[in-house]
Design a protein around this motif. Structure first.
Motif, mmCIF file in Angstrom:
data_model
loop_
_atom_site.group_PDB
_atom_site.id
_atom_site.type_symbol
_atom_site.label_atom_id
_atom_site.label_comp_id
_atom_site.label_asym_id
_atom_site.label_seq_id
_atom_site.Cartn_x
_atom_site.Cartn_y
_atom_site.Cartn_z
ATOM 1 N N GLY A 188 0.814 -1.202 0.000
ATOM 2 C CA GLY A 188 0.000 0.000 0.000
ATOM 3 C C GLY A 188 0.850 1.255 0.000
ATOM 4 O O GLY A 188 0.505 2.266 -0.636
ATOM 5 N N HIS A 189 1.985 1.199 0.709
ATOM 6 C CA HIS A 189 2.903 2.343 0.735
ATOM 7 C C HIS A 189 3.465 2.610 -0.665
ATOM 8 O O HIS A 189 3.508 3.769 -1.112
ATOM 9 C CB HIS A 189 4.035 2.045 1.707
ATOM 10 N N VAL A 190 3.855 1.541 -1.363
ATOM 11 C CA VAL A 190 4.370 1.700 -2.721
ATOM 12 C C VAL A 190 3.284 2.258 -3.639
ATOM 13 O O VAL A 190 3.542 3.123 -4.478
ATOM 14 C CB VAL A 190 4.904 0.358 -3.261
ATOM 15 N N GLU A 191 2.050 1.770 -3.463
ATOM 16 C CA GLU A 191 0.949 2.253 -4.294
ATOM 17 C C GLU A 191 0.671 3.736 -4.020
ATOM 18 O O GLU A 191 0.389 4.503 -4.956
ATOM 19 C CB GLU A 191 -0.307 1.427 -4.018
ATOM 20 N N ARG A 192 0.777 4.133 -2.762
ATOM 21 C CA ARG A 192 0.568 5.552 -2.439
ATOM 22 C C ARG A 192 1.657 6.419 -3.065
ATOM 23 O O ARG A 192 1.401 7.550 -3.493
ATOM 24 C CB ARG A 192 0.516 5.740 -0.920
ATOM 25 N N LEU A 193 2.870 5.891 -3.126
ATOM 26 C CA LEU A 193 3.952 6.620 -3.805
ATOM 27 C C LEU A 193 3.656 6.742 -5.296
ATOM 28 O O LEU A 193 3.885 7.785 -5.906
ATOM 29 C CB LEU A 193 5.288 5.903 -3.586
ATOM 30 N N ASN A 194 3.141 5.670 -5.880
ATOM 31 C CA ASN A 194 2.814 5.697 -7.305
ATOM 32 C C ASN A 194 1.691 6.693 -7.589
ATOM 33 O O ASN A 194 1.695 7.369 -8.625
ATOM 34 C CB ASN A 194 2.408 4.296 -7.763
ATOM 35 N N LEU A 195 0.730 6.796 -6.673
ATOM 36 C CA LEU A 195 -0.351 7.772 -6.852
ATOM 37 C C LEU A 195 0.192 9.197 -6.821
ATOM 38 O O LEU A 195 -0.317 10.083 -7.523
ATOM 39 C CB LEU A 195 -1.403 7.585 -5.756
ATOM 40 N N ARG A 196 1.228 9.409 -6.015
ATOM 41 C CA ARG A 196 1.852 10.739 -5.985
ATOM 42 C C ARG A 196 2.485 11.058 -7.343
ATOM 43 O O ARG A 196 2.399 12.187 -7.843
ATOM 44 C CB ARG A 196 2.913 10.809 -4.883
ATOM 45 N N VAL A 197 3.140 10.045 -7.935
ATOM 46 C CA VAL A 197 3.749 10.242 -9.249
ATOM 47 C C VAL A 197 2.674 10.547 -10.297
ATOM 48 O O VAL A 197 2.820 11.453 -11.124
ATOM 49 C CB VAL A 197 4.565 8.997 -9.659
ATOM 50 N N LEU A 198 1.576 9.789 -10.241
ATOM 51 C CA LEU A 198 0.481 10.025 -11.179
ATOM 52 C C LEU A 198 -0.120 11.411 -10.987
ATOM 53 O O LEU A 198 -0.539 12.065 -11.956
ATOM 54 C CB LEU A 198 -0.603 8.953 -10.991
ATOM 55 N N ASP A 199 -0.153 11.889 -9.770
ATOM 56 C CA ASP A 199 -0.677 13.222 -9.515
ATOM 57 C C ASP A 199 0.239 14.281 -10.118
ATOM 58 O O ASP A 199 -0.232 15.335 -10.570
ATOM 59 C CB ASP A 199 -0.837 13.442 -8.010
ATOM 60 N N CYS A 200 1.533 14.008 -10.110
ATOM 61 C CA CYS A 200 2.466 14.937 -10.766
ATOM 62 C C CYS A 200 2.215 14.969 -12.280
ATOM 63 O O CYS A 200 2.320 16.033 -12.912
ATOM 64 C CB CYS A 200 3.908 14.514 -10.486
ATOM 65 N N GLU A 201 1.875 13.817 -12.852
ATOM 66 C CA GLU A 201 1.546 13.794 -14.282
ATOM 67 C C GLU A 201 0.291 14.619 -14.556
ATOM 68 O O GLU A 201 0.177 15.274 -15.597
ATOM 69 C CB GLU A 201 1.363 12.345 -14.734
ATOM 70 N N ARG A 202 -0.654 14.587 -13.631
ATOM 71 C CA ARG A 202 -1.846 15.434 -13.762
ATOM 72 C C ARG A 202 -1.464 16.907 -13.775
ATOM 73 O O ARG A 202 -1.981 17.702 -14.582
ATOM 74 C CB ARG A 202 -2.811 15.137 -12.622
ATOM 75 N N LEU A 203 -0.547 17.281 -12.877
ATOM 76 C CA LEU A 203 -0.119 18.680 -12.810
ATOM 77 C C LEU A 203 0.601 19.089 -14.092
ATOM 78 O O LEU A 203 0.449 20.229 -14.567
ATOM 79 C CB LEU A 203 0.786 18.886 -11.596
ATOM 80 N N LEU A 204 1.387 18.156 -14.652
ATOM 81 C CA LEU A 204 2.077 18.463 -15.906
ATOM 82 C C LEU A 204 1.078 18.702 -17.033
ATOM 83 O O LEU A 204 1.268 19.604 -17.868
ATOM 84 C CB LEU A 204 3.027 17.319 -16.282
ATOM 85 N N SER A 205 0.014 17.888 -17.055
ATOM 86 C CA SER A 205 -1.006 18.070 -18.103
ATOM 87 C C SER A 205 -1.709 19.423 -17.947
ATOM 88 O O SER A 205 -2.125 20.033 -18.946
ATOM 89 C CB SER A 205 -2.026 16.931 -18.044
ATOM 90 N N LEU A 206 -1.829 19.915 -16.723
ATOM 91 C CA LEU A 206 -2.449 21.219 -16.498
ATOM 92 C C LEU A 206 -1.574 22.364 -17.018
ATOM 93 O O LEU A 206 -2.073 23.443 -17.320
ATOM 94 C CB LEU A 206 -2.720 21.427 -15.003
ATOM 95 N N CYS A 207 -0.277 22.101 -17.097
ATOM 96 C CA CYS A 207 0.647 23.146 -17.566
ATOM 97 C C CYS A 207 0.716 23.220 -19.091
ATOM 98 O O CYS A 207 1.284 24.175 -19.635
ATOM 99 C CB CYS A 207 2.059 22.888 -17.029
ATOM 100 N N GLN A 208 0.177 22.203 -19.770
ATOM 101 C CA GLN A 208 0.288 22.159 -21.232
ATOM 102 C C GLN A 208 -0.572 23.243 -21.878
ATOM 103 O O GLN A 208 -1.647 23.553 -21.405
ATOM 104 C CB GLN A 208 -0.127 20.771 -21.746
#
Length: 532
Positions: A512-532
């Motif tokens: 679950g800890h690893v999955e929560r880390l992966n969700l953080r990475v995916l959230d960063c991808e969301r932020l990158l898409s907002l900057c496009q």
């Protein structure tokens, strides 16, 4: 394993250094094999025997809680069988029990010499293992004398202080001490507390019915039993060479905070002494599982150390399980700081690149914004003529009635407006002579909340994008490091003292800890898409 011991000879202690230099895993397998012998015929008691034996190996006292006839005394006798020729003492306590029955009779010979000395040979002060059944039913004189003996392993005999060889005291009862009995200090000294219920599974119960009475003593191969020198050496090694991991400390603090938050409900107090002894138990579990530091599976043992009554036992076990599940790997990265950085980026991106609220088509009058609406002309309700009115923007969130303005700024007393809470303004036109008409107007939205702002400085967009990229790379590194540890960590979670179903719970927490880390990475991808 037996062949190894035969090659080394029967005196295991004499060759211990050779064993540990060449094959440290032998200790773990030896304890597992020893527990297998001690648990023979003990249906659904394997975990209880294992944790009680761990308590004895680490010098902790154990309290067995359960109804009569659930093999509590049998468990104690079996634990003693795991040690080399131990002196064993057992006593069934009741309110008529006397100190002589527990600590030994007064020596008549010494009494004649005006010395009050007990003959302790064969009694609790000279025992290495002891079992006190129905302990809370005993007299205050006995219970008070037990305090120093079971905690400091010392017994005052007359004017002399004698060292007690007690390795482990196991007590049993079908009740926990009441709050008003003054037994908190004594109860606190029983670090391990185990529930011993009746057999639950039908097949195990049938096997019990078809089996002869379970023997209190079992034959344990001589090469497996624990020698006195080994016991002393292991305890020193546990204290000096095993550390609490950062993950374990994090779990402990989570449990401690949860117990404090629920104190009024659970009424669980854990003394500093109990925490310290519980830490020793976890270190011992790591040591006998061939590890130099504790992990999540060792922290699960806290479920046997922190409860005080049957009413809070399951709640405490749930708190421990939840803390273990929610805890991941403690690395060099400060996840809290990274989360704060990510949240700050999210906020800045939305502030600088996106409209934070609906932007309406408005006109300005006297320095204030107004919605402009078209309504039927006041004197020509049937002629089709229209006229403009100004509605204050500040009234949009209000549910109160108000009068709008004419384009020149005059208050229109014959017109009443009121927003319906959904962004629609109800306009009531009062023509007099009972002539009224209601029309609705919706302010025109130029840009909705969340729409991207046009014409933003490209340098700002580039800077925000770079900031998110750096954060994403750092989180990916932390995630990949945690992922690399997962499989090896799963193997290390296998414990002699914790059932596999419970260690799997701990493993799921790590995943679950690893999955929560992966969700953080995916959230960063969301932020990158907002900057496009």
């Amino acid at each position: 394993m037996h062949q190894v011991f035969e090659l080394l000879g029967k005196d295991f202690r004499a060759n211990e250094s050779i064993i540990f230099q060449g094959c440290e895993v032998i200790l773990k397998k030896r304890i597992q094999e020893l527990l297998r012998h001690l648990s023979v015929g003990m249906y659904e008691r394997e975990e209880i025997v294992a944790v009680s034996f761990l308590g004895a190996l680490s010098g902790q006292n154990t309290f067995l809680y359960g109804p009569p006839g659930t093999a509590k005394s049998l468990i104690s006798r079996r634990i003693a069988c795991g040690f080399e020729e131990p002196s064993y003492f057992e006593c069934l306590m009741n309110r008529f029990s006397t100190p002589e029955e527990v600590f030994g009779p007064v020596s008549i010979k010494e009494l004649r010499e005006d010395r009050y000395v007990r003959k302790t040979e064969g009694y609790l002060p000279r025992a290495e293992f002891a079992f006190l059944d129905e302990i809370w039913k005993s007299s205050p004189a006995i219970l008070n004398a037990l305090l120093t003996l079971i905690n400091e392993r010392r017994f005052r005999n007359g004017d002399q202080i004698e060292d007690a060889p007690l390795k482990a005291l196991i007590a049993a009862s079908n009740e926990t001490p009441d709050d008003n009995q003054g037994l908190d200090a004594l109860y606190d000294r029983f670090i391990v507390r185990l529930m011993v219920p009746p057999i639950a599974q039908s097949d195990h119960f049938n096997n019990l019915l078809n089996s002869p009475p379970t023997e209190a003593r079992v034959k344990v191969p001589v090469e497996l039993v624990v020698k006195q020198a080994e016991w002393d050496s292991w305890r020193r090694d546990i204290q000096s060479s095993v550390r609490l991991s950062d993950e374990t400390l994090s779990i402990i603090h989570m449990i401690r905070d949860a117990l404090q938050d629920q104190h009024e409900t659970l009424n669980v107090y854990v003394s500093d002494r109990r925490w310290q002894r519980a830490a020793m138990l976890m270190k011992a579990a790591a040591f006998f599982n061939d590890r130099k530091e504790t992990n999540h599976s060792d922290a699960l043992l806290l479920q046997h150390c922190l409860w005080t009554t049957n009413e809070n036992r399951e709640a405490v076990a749930k708190i421990v399980a939840t803390a273990v599940q929610q805890s991941g790997f403690e690395g060099d990265a400060d996840l809290a700081a990274l989360d704060r950085t990510k949240d700050a980026c999210d906020k800045e991106i939305h502030q600088e690149l996106y409209h934070s609220e609906d932007l309406y088509d408005t006109v300005e009058h006297a320095g204030k914004p107004y919605f402009q609406a078209e309504v039927p002309a006041f004197n020509s309700l049937r002629s089709g003529q229209i006229r403009s009115i100004l509605i204050p923007c500040e009234k949009l969130k209000s549910s109160e009635a108000f009068n709008p303005l004419a384009p020149q700024g005059a208050v229109l007393q014959d017109v009443s407006c009121k927003f319906d809470g959904q962004g629609v303004c109800e306009i009531t036109l009062d023509q007099g002579y009972a002539s009224r008409r209601v029309v609705k107007a919706t302010p025109s939205v130029l840009f909705h909340k969340g729409d991207k702002i046009t014409g933003v400085n490209k340098r700002l967009v580039k800077a925000l994008t770079q900031q998110v990229l750096e954060l994403k790379n750092e989180l990916e590194t932390v995630r990949d490091q945690a992922q690399a540890r997962v499989e090896a960590y799963r193997l290390s979670m296998a414990s002699t003292f914790v059932p596999e179903v419970k260690t799997e719970l701990a493993y799921q927490g790590v995943l679950g800890h690893v999955e929560r880390l992966n969700l953080r990475v995916l959230d960063c991808e969301r932020l990158l898409s907002l900057c496009q």
